[in-house]
Write a protein that holds these residues in place. Structure first.
Motif, PDB file in Angstrom:
ATOM      1  N   MET A 117      18.370 137.057 108.884  1.00 13.42           N
ATOM      2  CA  MET A 117      19.641 137.772 108.835  1.00 13.42           C
ATOM      3  C   MET A 117      20.300 137.573 107.478  1.00 13.42           C
ATOM      4  N   LYS A 118      20.975 138.626 106.996  1.00  7.90           N
ATOM      5  CA  LYS A 118      21.752 138.528 105.759  1.00  7.90           C
ATOM      6  C   LYS A 118      23.218 138.322 106.112  1.00  7.90           C
ATOM      7  N   LEU A 119      23.831 137.335 105.464  1.00  6.52           N
ATOM      8  CA  LEU A 119      25.237 137.010 105.678  1.00  6.52           C
ATOM      9  C   LEU A 119      25.952 137.010 104.325  1.00  6.52           C
ATOM     10  N   SER A 148      27.708 138.715 108.941  1.00  6.83           N
ATOM     11  CA  SER A 148      26.797 139.827 108.706  1.00  6.83           C
ATOM     12  C   SER A 148      27.581 141.043 108.241  1.00  6.83           C
ATOM     13  N   VAL A 192      25.113 129.563 110.156  1.00  6.11           N
ATOM     14  CA  VAL A 192      23.888 129.847 109.398  1.00  6.11           C
ATOM     15  C   VAL A 192      22.686 129.126 109.988  1.00  6.11           C
ATOM     16  N   ASP A 220      18.240 132.289 107.463  1.00 10.21           N
ATOM     17  CA  ASP A 220      19.235 133.276 107.033  1.00 10.21           C
ATOM     18  C   ASP A 220      19.387 133.275 105.517  1.00 10.21           C
ATOM     19  N   GLY A 271      20.460 127.364 105.244  1.00  9.58           N
ATOM     20  CA  GLY A 271      20.037 128.705 104.876  1.00  9.58           C
ATOM     21  C   GLY A 271      19.570 128.843 103.437  1.00  9.58           C
TER      22      GLY A 271
END
Length: 214
Positions: free
Chosen positions: A1-3, A191, A42, A46, A72
């Motif tokens: 996932m991108k945060l 996100s 996180v 990620d 992350g």
């Protein structure tokens, strides 16, 4: 996932701490809370895109202990305060997946324009999907929650009401700029979807007149 998150300012000086009205009694308390909030969210796989000003210190010995505690894979968009520590000998730059002044990132079926500074006329601004929904979001930091953020919000409100001719059709201009200031998310990386939802709620509560004097 991108945060995503901006302007954490670990070791932020007291003047700026007061300017942001962060409410912490001291710098160590703030640093501890931000690390905890980061790590609650996180996961190890990620990617966290920090939109500038991760640290606010000239002392490299203060950087690595926090970098080593953050979960992350960290990616850094350079902010104006980051130059104070990035070039210092001893900083563990291997902790970063990449460090760039600007990036265009694919996130699902959308594009993120990532910059520390708000970019009013960003790349792909006019692009929308077949359903007319935005395909591109401009994520930024730098302005925190100051009068500059009020001006950015005024610009967005005006731009979204402006009718132009694009692809032989008259339409309003999409303008999807989101300030990922860490205080807005309680110091938690979010996100793109979460930032879109949080920004919509925050913007609804602002109701800033376009002619407001600041």
């Amino acid at each position: 996932m991108k945060l995503y998150i901006a302007d954490l300012h670990f070791y932020q000086e007291k003047f700026e701490l007061d300017l942001d009205k962060r409410g912490f009694t001291d710098i160590p308390t703030m640093n501890k809370y931000m690390i905890e909030q980061w790590n609650k969210k996180v996961q190890s796989g990620d990617y966290i895109i920090v939109l500038g000003d991760l640290f606010d210190t000239k002392h490299p010995e203060e950087v690595n202990p926090i970098l080593n505690r953050l979960h992350g894979k960290i990616c850094l968009i350079e902010g104006n305060h980051d130059v104070r520590w990035l070039k210092k000998e001893g900083v563990n730059l291997n902790r970063f997946e990449w460090i760039k002044p600007y990036a265009e990132i694919t996130d699902g079926n959308k594009t993120v324009i990532a910059s520390h500074y708000p970019t009013f006329c960003y790349n792909h601004q006019y692009q929308t999907g077949e359903n007319g929904n935005p395909r591109t979001y401009m994520l930024y930091g730098h302005v925190h929650n100051t009068h500059d953020e009020v001006l950015v919000n005024q610009f967005q409100a005006l731009t979204r009401k402006t009718i132009v001719k694009y692809d032989d059709k008259e339409r309003t201009i999409p303008c999807n700029m989101i300030n990922c200031f860490c205080k807005f998310s309680d110091y938690t990386p979010l996100s793109l979807k979460e930032w879109i939802e949080l920004d919509a709620k925050r913007r609804e509560s602002l109701k800033i007149p376009e002619n407001q004097i600041i």
